[in-house]
Design an enzyme around this catalytic site. Structure first.
Site, PDB file in Angstrom:
ATOM      1  CE  LYS A   9      -3.851  -2.387   2.342  1.00  0.00           C
ATOM      2  NZ  LYS A   9      -4.616  -2.496   3.621  1.00  0.00           N
ATOM      3  CE1 TYR A  49      -9.079  -3.600   0.435  1.00  0.00           C
ATOM      4  CE2 TYR A  49      -8.366  -1.525  -0.511  1.00  0.00           C
ATOM      5  CZ  TYR A  49      -8.088  -2.670   0.210  1.00  0.00           C
ATOM      6  OH  TYR A  49      -6.823  -2.881   0.717  1.00  0.00           O
ATOM      7  CG  ASN A 112      -3.468  -2.677   7.102  1.00  0.00           C
ATOM      8  OD1 ASN A 112      -3.415  -2.125   5.997  1.00  0.00           O
ATOM      9  ND2 ASN A 112      -4.418  -3.534   7.424  1.00  0.00           N
ATOM     10  CG  HIS A 115      -4.787  -6.421  -0.493  1.00  0.00           C
ATOM     11  ND1 HIS A 115      -6.027  -6.556   0.094  1.00  0.00           N
ATOM     12  CD2 HIS A 115      -4.789  -7.240  -1.575  1.00  0.00           C
ATOM     13  CE1 HIS A 115      -6.750  -7.412  -0.629  1.00  0.00           C
ATOM     14  NE2 HIS A 115      -6.025  -7.847  -1.642  1.00  0.00           N
ATOM     15  CD  GLU A 126      -8.113  -9.384  -4.002  1.00  0.00           C
ATOM     16  OE1 GLU A 126      -6.951  -9.773  -3.729  1.00  0.00           O
ATOM     17  OE2 GLU A 126      -8.958  -9.134  -3.128  1.00  0.00           O
TER      18      GLU A 126
HETATM   19  N1  UDP Z   1      -9.620  -1.327   7.457  1.00  0.00           N
HETATM   20  C1  UDP Z   1      -9.766  -0.159   8.197  1.00  0.00           C
HETATM   21  N2  UDP Z   1     -10.534  -0.194   9.339  1.00  0.00           N
HETATM   22  C2  UDP Z   1     -11.161  -1.333   9.750  1.00  0.00           C
HETATM   23  C3  UDP Z   1     -11.003  -2.504   9.005  1.00  0.00           C
HETATM   24  C4  UDP Z   1     -10.221  -2.475   7.854  1.00  0.00           C
HETATM   25  O1  UDP Z   1      -9.213   0.880   7.844  1.00  0.00           O
HETATM   26  O2  UDP Z   1     -11.822  -1.302  10.792  1.00  0.00           O
HETATM   27  C5  UDP Z   1      -8.796  -1.298   6.239  1.00  0.00           C
HETATM   28  C6  UDP Z   1      -7.429  -1.954   6.446  1.00  0.00           C
HETATM   29  O3  UDP Z   1      -6.462  -1.204   5.704  1.00  0.00           O
HETATM   30  C7  UDP Z   1      -7.634  -3.324   5.832  1.00  0.00           C
HETATM   31  C8  UDP Z   1      -8.570  -2.999   4.686  1.00  0.00           C
HETATM   32  O4  UDP Z   1      -9.451  -2.022   5.216  1.00  0.00           O
HETATM   33  O5  UDP Z   1      -6.405  -3.898   5.434  1.00  0.00           O
HETATM   34  C9  UDP Z   1      -9.374  -4.155   4.155  1.00  0.00           C
HETATM   35  O6  UDP Z   1     -10.079  -4.752   5.214  1.00  0.00           O
HETATM   36  P1  UDP Z   1     -10.147  -6.334   5.365  1.00  0.00           P
HETATM   37  O7  UDP Z   1     -11.127  -6.652   6.426  1.00  0.00           O
HETATM   38  O8  UDP Z   1     -10.335  -6.959   4.027  1.00  0.00           O
HETATM   39  O9  UDP Z   1      -8.672  -6.693   5.955  1.00  0.00           O
HETATM   40  P2  UDP Z   1      -7.422  -7.406   5.256  1.00  0.00           P
HETATM   41  O10 UDP Z   1      -7.960  -8.461   4.315  1.00  0.00           O
HETATM   42  O11 UDP Z   1      -6.638  -6.331   4.537  1.00  0.00           O
HETATM   43  O12 UDP Z   1      -6.625  -7.989   6.396  1.00  0.00           O
HETATM   44 MG    MG Z   2      -9.374  -8.297   2.827  1.00  0.00          MG
END
Ligand code: UDP
Ligand code: MG
Length: 148
Positions: A9, A49, A112, A115, A126
């Site tokens: 990211k 997303y 974080n 991805h 994807e």
């Molecule tokens: N995210 C966020 N707040 C939240 C949950 C998710 O900003 O409460 C963001 C975070 O960057 C995350 C992304 O949204 O990586 C996608 O969410 P997902 O639940 O798919 O998590 P991932 O698959 O990335 O672990």
């Molecule tokens: Mg995810």
């Protein structure tokens, strides 16, 4: 062989973590099949997303992803989807174990660093979205040293 979509990211790119992250997947034994640095627009980020469009953090997430260049990659290997998620660590860095990418390099959930696809099906989707031109077709000569 299984493939997954991994994206560094904008914060990971800005913080100079590209080499470190690629190194972790490489050293594990996975094969790099696609790689590019690009900045995506709002419509593209919303498509990536789409499953999260009803979440309260969706707009902020899209803003974050379009805020600078990202590194989009396809990695290949046995169980690479599940193992890739383990290498990345839990979504919230406060809960990601040390030794994982998020556990080692991130603090806030909205910054974080990386991805990774969460299932084989979403990986296919994807990879099709990010690499419509297709990915490289090569096999590492290390294969017999990594797989029995
Ligand atoms: N995210 C966020 N707040 C939240 C949950 C998710 O900003 O409460 C963001 C975070 O960057 C995350 C992304 O949204 O990586 C996608 O969410 P997902 O639940 O798919 O998590 P991932 O698959 O990335 O672990
Ligand atoms: Mg995810």
């Amino acid at each position: 062989m299984e493939q997954t979509f991994i994206m560094i990211k904008p914060d990971g790119v800005q913080r100079g973590l590209v080499g470190e992250i690629i190194g972790r997947f490489e050293k594990k034994g996975f094969s790099l099949k696609g790689l590019k640095l690009l900045t995506v627009g709002q419509a593209f980020a919303e498509k990536h997303y789409a499953d999260l469009s009803s979440k309260p953090f969706f707009n902020g997430l899209v803003e974050y992803i379009i805020s600078g260049p990202v590194v989009a990659m396809v990695w290949e290997g046995k169980n690479v989807v599940t193992t890739g998620r383990k290498i990345i660590g839990a979504t919230n860095p406060a809960e990601s174990a040390p030794g994982t990418i998020r556990g080692d390099f991130a603090i806030d959930i909205g910054r974080n660093v990386i991805h990774g696809s969460d299932a084989v099906e979403s990986a296919k989707k994807e990879i099709g979205l990010w690499f419509p031109e297709g990915v490289a077709n090569w096999s590492s000569s290390l294969h017999p040293w990594i797989y029995e």
